[in-house]
Design a protein around this motif. Structure first.
Motif, short mmCIF file in Angstrom:
data_model
loop_
_atom_site.label_atom_id
_atom_site.label_comp_id
_atom_site.label_asym_id
_atom_site.label_seq_id
_atom_site.Cartn_x
_atom_site.Cartn_y
_atom_site.Cartn_z
N GLN A 57 0.92 -0.91 0.23
CA GLN A 57 -0.22 0.04 0.02
C GLN A 57 1.11 0.82 -0.20
N PRO A 58 1.49 1.98 -1.10
CA PRO A 58 2.63 3.01 -1.17
C PRO A 58 1.66 4.05 -0.41
N ASP A 59 0.15 4.26 -0.35
CA ASP A 59 -0.13 5.12 0.28
C ASP A 59 -0.04 5.43 1.33
N VAL A 60 0.19 4.60 1.45
CA VAL A 60 0.20 3.91 3.20
C VAL A 60 1.50 4.83 3.80
N VAL A 61 2.44 3.94 3.44
CA VAL A 61 4.12 4.12 3.39
C VAL A 61 4.47 5.70 3.21
N THR A 62 3.47 6.78 2.58
CA THR A 62 3.62 7.70 2.07
C THR A 62 3.41 8.46 2.69
N MET A 86 13.45 10.58 12.61
CA MET A 86 14.05 10.71 10.93
C MET A 86 14.86 9.05 11.17
N ARG A 87 15.41 8.19 11.95
CA ARG A 87 15.44 7.19 12.22
C ARG A 87 14.35 6.34 11.99
N GLN A 88 13.68 6.36 12.18
CA GLN A 88 11.90 5.37 11.88
C GLN A 88 11.41 5.66 10.31
N GLY A 89 12.09 7.21 9.91
CA GLY A 89 11.51 6.80 8.56
C GLY A 89 12.34 6.01 7.49
N VAL A 90 13.71 6.08 7.91
CA VAL A 90 14.23 6.36 7.12
C VAL A 90 14.13 4.01 7.04
N ARG A 91 13.89 3.37 8.65
CA ARG A 91 13.71 2.67 9.18
C ARG A 91 13.03 1.65 7.99
N LEU A 92 11.67 2.72 8.45
CA LEU A 92 10.08 2.48 7.45
C LEU A 92 10.40 1.86 5.98
N TYR A 93 11.01 3.56 5.64
CA TYR A 93 11.00 3.16 3.96
C TYR A 93 12.06 2.21 3.42
N PHE A 94 13.29 2.37 4.06
CA PHE A 94 14.08 0.67 3.71
C PHE A 94 13.14 -0.62 3.69
N ASP A 95 12.62 -1.19 4.96
CA ASP A 95 12.55 -1.98 4.97
C ASP A 95 10.55 -1.64 4.08
N ALA A 96 10.15 -0.83 3.84
CA ALA A 96 8.85 -1.77 3.39
C ALA A 96 9.50 -1.37 1.93
N PHE A 97 10.37 -0.73 1.63
CA PHE A 97 11.25 -0.93 -0.24
C PHE A 97 11.66 -2.51 -0.03
N ALA A 98 12.83 -2.82 0.88
CA ALA A 98 12.65 -4.53 0.04
C ALA A 98 11.43 -5.89 0.69
N ALA A 99 10.75 -5.07 1.03
CA ALA A 99 9.43 -6.01 0.83
C ALA A 99 8.78 -6.28 0.22
N ARG A 100 8.79 -4.63 -0.77
CA ARG A 100 8.18 -4.49 -1.83
C ARG A 100 8.92 -5.08 -2.67
N LEU A 101 10.51 -5.13 -2.65
CA LEU A 101 11.64 -5.86 -3.11
C LEU A 101 10.73 -7.26 -3.60
N VAL A 102 10.58 -7.99 -2.11
CA VAL A 102 10.37 -9.36 -2.36
C VAL A 102 9.18 -10.10 -2.89
N ILE A 103 7.62 -8.93 -2.55
CA ILE A 103 6.95 -9.13 -3.14
C ILE A 103 6.60 -9.10 -4.61
N LYS A 104 7.53 -8.52 -4.89
CA LYS A 104 7.59 -8.07 -6.78
C LYS A 104 8.47 -9.22 -7.75
N ARG A 105 9.04 -9.92 -6.75
CA ARG A 105 9.73 -11.05 -7.16
C ARG A 105 9.43 -12.67 -6.47
N GLU A 106 8.19 -12.28 -5.92
CA GLU A 106 7.06 -13.33 -6.06
C GLU A 106 6.12 -13.93 -7.18
N ASN A 107 5.72 -12.39 -6.95
CA ASN A 107 4.76 -12.05 -8.17
C ASN A 107 5.57 -12.59 -9.92
#
Length: 141
Positions: free
Chosen positions: A56-61, A118-139
């Motif tokens: 859900q990119p809107d929730v991440v944003t 800032m640490r929480q925001g950066v962690r969320l961004y990179f964790d969501a990005f990594a999870a999104r890559l995993v979702i794309k690979r699975e698809n």
């Protein structure tokens, strides 16, 4: 006299320090293990949250915007503390210590909250990005 007193006290104090070294080290290692376990549990929660909202990119944003506003609030608090340092030079001596103490508390609080948001925001961004890559690979496969 002071030399001999120091010499006679040095031996019992060194024996006491050596006797307490082992228990103190065990206490510190036990605390560090609990601390590492708490941090690991918190980190897995953050990763689970990021993976649950990765699709859900809107929730991440919106979450990133929230962390950005937290950081901006922290900058405002920091700047208020810096401004109070300037004000401290124009107040009389009786209030200078109070104003400087409040200024340094604001500077510290602003700096600390900026770091955490800032640490929480950066962690969320990179964790969501990594999870999104995993979702794309699975698809793809």
């Amino acid at each position: 006299m002071a030399f001999w007193l120091g010499l006679f006290l040095a031996i019992p104090l060194s024996i006491l320090a050596n006797a307490l070294t082992g228990p103190t080290q065990r206490l510190i290692s036990r605390y560090n293990k609990r601390y590492r376990d708490r941090i690991a549990a918190k980190r897995t929660k953050e990763k689970e949250l990021a993976s649950s909202i990765a699709g859900q990119p809107d929730v991440v944003t919106w979450r990133l915007i929230f962390y950005l506003f937290q950081a901006l609030r922290s900058v405002f608090i920091f700047i208020s503390g810096v401004a109070l340092v300037g004000v401290a030079f124009y107040v009389d001596k009786s209030m200078k210590t109070v104003v400087l103490t409040a200024a340094f508390i604001l500077i510290f609080a602003g700096n600390l909250t900026f770091h955490f948001s800032m640490r929480q925001g950066v962690r969320l961004y990179f964790d969501a990005f990594a999870a999104r890559l995993v979702i794309k690979r699975e698809n793809v496969s």
